[in-house]
Design a protein around this motif. Structure first.
Motif, PDB file in Angstrom:
ATOM      1  N   GLY A 382       0.794  -1.221   0.000  1.00 10.28           N
ATOM      2  CA  GLY A 382       0.000   0.000   0.000  1.00 10.28           C
ATOM      3  C   GLY A 382       0.827   1.272   0.000  1.00 10.28           C
ATOM      4  N   LYS A 383       2.076   1.195  -0.454  1.00  8.95           N
ATOM      5  CA  LYS A 383       2.977   2.346  -0.410  1.00  8.95           C
ATOM      6  C   LYS A 383       3.266   2.947  -1.782  1.00  8.95           C
ATOM      7  N   ILE A 384       2.720   2.366  -2.825  1.00 11.73           N
ATOM      8  CA  ILE A 384       3.101   2.777  -4.174  1.00 11.73           C
ATOM      9  C   ILE A 384       2.725   4.217  -4.480  1.00 11.73           C
ATOM     10  N   SER A 385       1.667   4.736  -3.845  1.00 14.62           N
ATOM     11  CA  SER A 385       1.220   6.100  -4.150  1.00 14.62           C
ATOM     12  C   SER A 385       2.243   7.148  -3.745  1.00 14.62           C
ATOM     13  N   GLY A 386       3.169   6.790  -2.881  1.00 17.53           N
ATOM     14  CA  GLY A 386       4.187   7.750  -2.447  1.00 17.53           C
ATOM     15  C   GLY A 386       5.453   7.732  -3.277  1.00 17.53           C
ATOM     16  N   PHE A 387       5.447   6.984  -4.391  1.00 19.01           N
ATOM     17  CA  PHE A 387       6.654   6.844  -5.197  1.00 19.01           C
ATOM     18  C   PHE A 387       6.352   7.041  -6.686  1.00 19.01           C
ATOM     19  N   ARG A 388       7.404   7.385  -7.427  1.00 21.39           N
ATOM     20  CA  ARG A 388       7.332   7.395  -8.885  1.00 21.39           C
ATOM     21  C   ARG A 388       8.546   6.641  -9.409  1.00 21.39           C
ATOM     22  N   TYR A 389       8.405   6.089 -10.613  1.00 24.44           N
ATOM     23  CA  TYR A 389       9.507   5.324 -11.190  1.00 24.44           C
ATOM     24  C   TYR A 389      10.372   6.215 -12.067  1.00 24.44           C
ATOM     25  N   ASP A 390      11.685   6.169 -11.827  1.00 21.51           N
ATOM     26  CA  ASP A 390      12.649   6.934 -12.612  1.00 21.51           C
ATOM     27  C   ASP A 390      13.334   5.989 -13.596  1.00 21.51           C
ATOM     28  N   PRO A 391      13.047   6.085 -14.888  1.00 20.14           N
ATOM     29  CA  PRO A 391      13.628   5.153 -15.865  1.00 20.14           C
ATOM     30  C   PRO A 391      15.136   5.314 -16.046  1.00 20.14           C
ATOM     31  N   HIS A 392      15.671   6.470 -15.687  1.00 21.70           N
ATOM     32  CA  HIS A 392      17.106   6.713 -15.861  1.00 21.70           C
ATOM     33  C   HIS A 392      17.936   5.953 -14.833  1.00 21.70           C
ATOM     34  N   THR A 393      17.394   5.799 -13.629  1.00 23.11           N
ATOM     35  CA  THR A 393      18.119   5.095 -12.559  1.00 23.11           C
ATOM     36  C   THR A 393      17.513   3.728 -12.262  1.00 23.11           C
ATOM     37  N   ALA A 394      16.375   3.404 -12.929  1.00 28.81           N
ATOM     38  CA  ALA A 394      15.659   2.143 -12.677  1.00 28.81           C
ATOM     39  C   ALA A 394      15.346   1.984 -11.200  1.00 28.81           C
ATOM     40  N   ALA A 395      14.930   3.097 -10.589  1.00 31.53           N
ATOM     41  CA  ALA A 395      14.647   3.084  -9.155  1.00 31.53           C
ATOM     42  C   ALA A 395      13.373   3.867  -8.871  1.00 31.53           C
ATOM     43  N   PHE A 396      12.799   3.598  -7.704  1.00 33.46           N
ATOM     44  CA  PHE A 396      11.614   4.323  -7.259  1.00 33.46           C
ATOM     45  C   PHE A 396      12.038   5.473  -6.358  1.00 33.46           C
ATOM     46  N   ILE A 397      11.495   6.632  -6.623  1.00 31.81           N
ATOM     47  CA  ILE A 397      11.854   7.830  -5.874  1.00 31.81           C
ATOM     48  C   ILE A 397      10.614   8.327  -5.127  1.00 31.81           C
ATOM     49  N   GLN A 398      10.797   8.642  -3.853  1.00 33.32           N
ATOM     50  CA  GLN A 398       9.671   9.163  -3.080  1.00 33.32           C
ATOM     51  C   GLN A 398       9.224  10.499  -3.660  1.00 33.32           C
ATOM     52  N   VAL A 399       7.920  10.671  -3.741  1.00 38.41           N
ATOM     53  CA  VAL A 399       7.367  11.893  -4.326  1.00 38.41           C
ATOM     54  C   VAL A 399       7.830  13.117  -3.570  1.00 38.41           C
ATOM     55  N   SER A 400       7.960  13.029  -2.238  1.00 37.61           N
ATOM     56  CA  SER A 400       8.363  14.179  -1.427  1.00 37.61           C
ATOM     57  C   SER A 400       9.777  14.615  -1.717  1.00 37.61           C
ATOM     58  N   GLU A 401      10.589  13.718  -2.354  1.00 33.62           N
ATOM     59  CA  GLU A 401      11.976  14.056  -2.647  1.00 33.62           C
ATOM     60  C   GLU A 401      12.149  14.705  -3.992  1.00 33.62           C
ATOM     61  N   GLN A 402      11.058  14.762  -4.786  1.00 34.88           N
ATOM     62  CA  GLN A 402      11.178  15.377  -6.103  1.00 34.88           C
ATOM     63  C   GLN A 402      11.378  16.881  -5.968  1.00 34.88           C
ATOM     64  N   LYS A 403      12.182  17.434  -6.837  1.00 29.18           N
ATOM     65  CA  LYS A 403      12.445  18.867  -6.828  1.00 29.18           C
ATOM     66  C   LYS A 403      11.276  19.602  -7.461  1.00 29.18           C
TER      67      LYS A 403
END
Length: 404
Positions: A382-403
């Motif tokens: 139930g945590k997926i809503s707090g993340f987005r996928y970054d195709p450049h790093t192939a990693a999930f980044i927390q939405v709050s960390e986005q600039k």
């Protein structure tokens, strides 16, 4: 009924009061059902402050009420019967083309909205409309008041709605034959009743009902900003009587993806991850990270049996690299959720089908298998809503960390 004496009549005449003897009226069962159906639409207007509308993005129950109202507007019989009851002016105008606006509703949904018996040719024959006894039983539900501290609950409703859209939560039909008990209604749970979401905010101390059974007073908050203090048994009865009532699951209720199901779980389907054997240059260069992600309710082997003849599978055979069994969740919603997550990594390629027609496959993504596994786990938790996928790093980044 008491009868007037001659003295009573004389006195009333002197006062200028005319006595009108009320005539006993009767309506046919069909007319009673039409009126009851119209009252349900009126109740919706009272709760929401507007007439039900058509629109793909709106609540399904509002759209169904809109269909019903349009039919009543269009039928002379309904208009003649209901005009005297229409204190909200709902019958003004004509139907708004609901047949075209609601093409995405299947026949059963439309019939349920109108209450039409399938064997009846007359569309004004309504069903699934509550009888007088059922309406009296539901009066406690209707007696609501404004929730003064709704600001505390509004974020809960918004979060739950979002989790339903993402597939993190699911709504399950309440089956009477499964034995829905009073103990199944607990503080912190969400239900859908009469097309409206409700939240059990508080369950009071047990009290002894007149029939000797245990009951309790509930504080129930509704998504329209109202609340009611009703008996637990009354809510249970109302949920039973509403054939569309549903329970909204907890985000962690039951295995979302698992190899084994518990006894009470309802199987929904399988998430599959495929790898292509195509010799297309783009596919060959990215074979280890190029995957097709889909959801099926049948056997995967049958789904991919003719892959080399299907442009959806890049006109080539495929191999299965991962599967996840899923339970108690909408296959369509889950597939849409996964595809939205990996949208930034969607493969942009055009393939010609066996007839030479160009096709753009939509379910292939340049995503490593470990990232798909991580997405599945975050959906499960139930945590997926707090993340987005970054195709450049192939990693999930927390939405709050986005600039920003």
């Amino acid at each position: 009924m008491a009868k007037f004496t001659e003295e009573d009549s004389a006195l009333l005449d002197e006062l200028g009061i005319e006595v009108e003897i009320a005539k006993a009226g009767s309506r046919t069962p069909r007319e009673e059902r039409i009126i009851a159906g119209f009252e349900e639409v009126q109740r919706f207007v009272e709760e929401h402050g507007q007439a039900p509308r058509h629109g793909e993005g709106l609540d399904i129950f509002e759209r169904l009420y809109a269909v019903r109202l349009d039919r009543m507007r269009d039928l002379d019989e309904c208009r003649a019967l209901l005009e005297g009851l229409d204190h909200q002016g709902l019958l003004a105008g004509h139907g708004l083309g609901s047949a075209a606006a609601e093409d995405d509703l299947d026949d059963d949904a439309l019939l349920a909205a109108l209450g039409v018996e399938e064997e009846q040719a007359d569309i004004s024959e309504l069903r699934h409309v509550r009888s007088s006894a059922e309406k009296r039983a539901a009066e406690e539900i209707a007696n609501r008041e404004r929730c003064e501290d709704f600001d505390q609950f509004k974020p809960l409703f918004e979060k739950t709605k979002k989790e339903l859209e993402q597939g993190v939560r699911v709504s399950r039909v309440i089956r009477k034959d499964a034995g829905f008990l009073k103990t199944d209604i607990r503080a912190g749970e969400f239900f859908i009743l009469g097309g409206q979401t409700l939240y059990i905010a508080e369950v009071g101390d047990p009290i002894k009902a007149p029939n000797g059974e245990t009951d309790a007073r509930l504080r129930v908050i509704y998504s329209n900003g109202t609340e009611s203090n009703i008996l637990l048994r009354s809510l249970q009865r109302a949920i039973y009587k509403d054939e569309t009532s549903r329970r909204i699951s907890e985000p962690t209720a039951g295995p979302l993806f698992s190899d084994q199901a518990e006894e009470t779980d309802l199987a929904s389907g399988t998430v599959y991850v495929l790898r292509s054997k195509s010799d297309h240059p783009t596919v060959s260069a990215n074979r280890t990270i190029l995957h097709k992600i889909g959801v099926t309710g049948g056997k995967i082997q049958r789904r991919i049996a003719n892959a080399k003849l299907d442009a959806t599978f890049l006109m080539a055979d495929v191999e299965i690299v991962a599967t996840y069994e899923l339970f108690n969740i909408s296959r369509i919603k889950l597939e849409n959720l996964i595809h939205r997550i990996f949208e930034p990594a969607r493969l942009d390629i055009e393939i010609k089908d066996r007839f030479g027609h160009p096709i753009v496959p939509r379910e292939w993504f340049l995503v490593p298998l470990f990232a798909i596994d991580e997405a599945v786990q975050k959906i499960k938790d139930g945590k997926i809503s707090g993340f987005r996928y970054d195709p450049h790093t192939a990693a999930f980044i927390q939405v709050s960390e986005q600039k920003t």
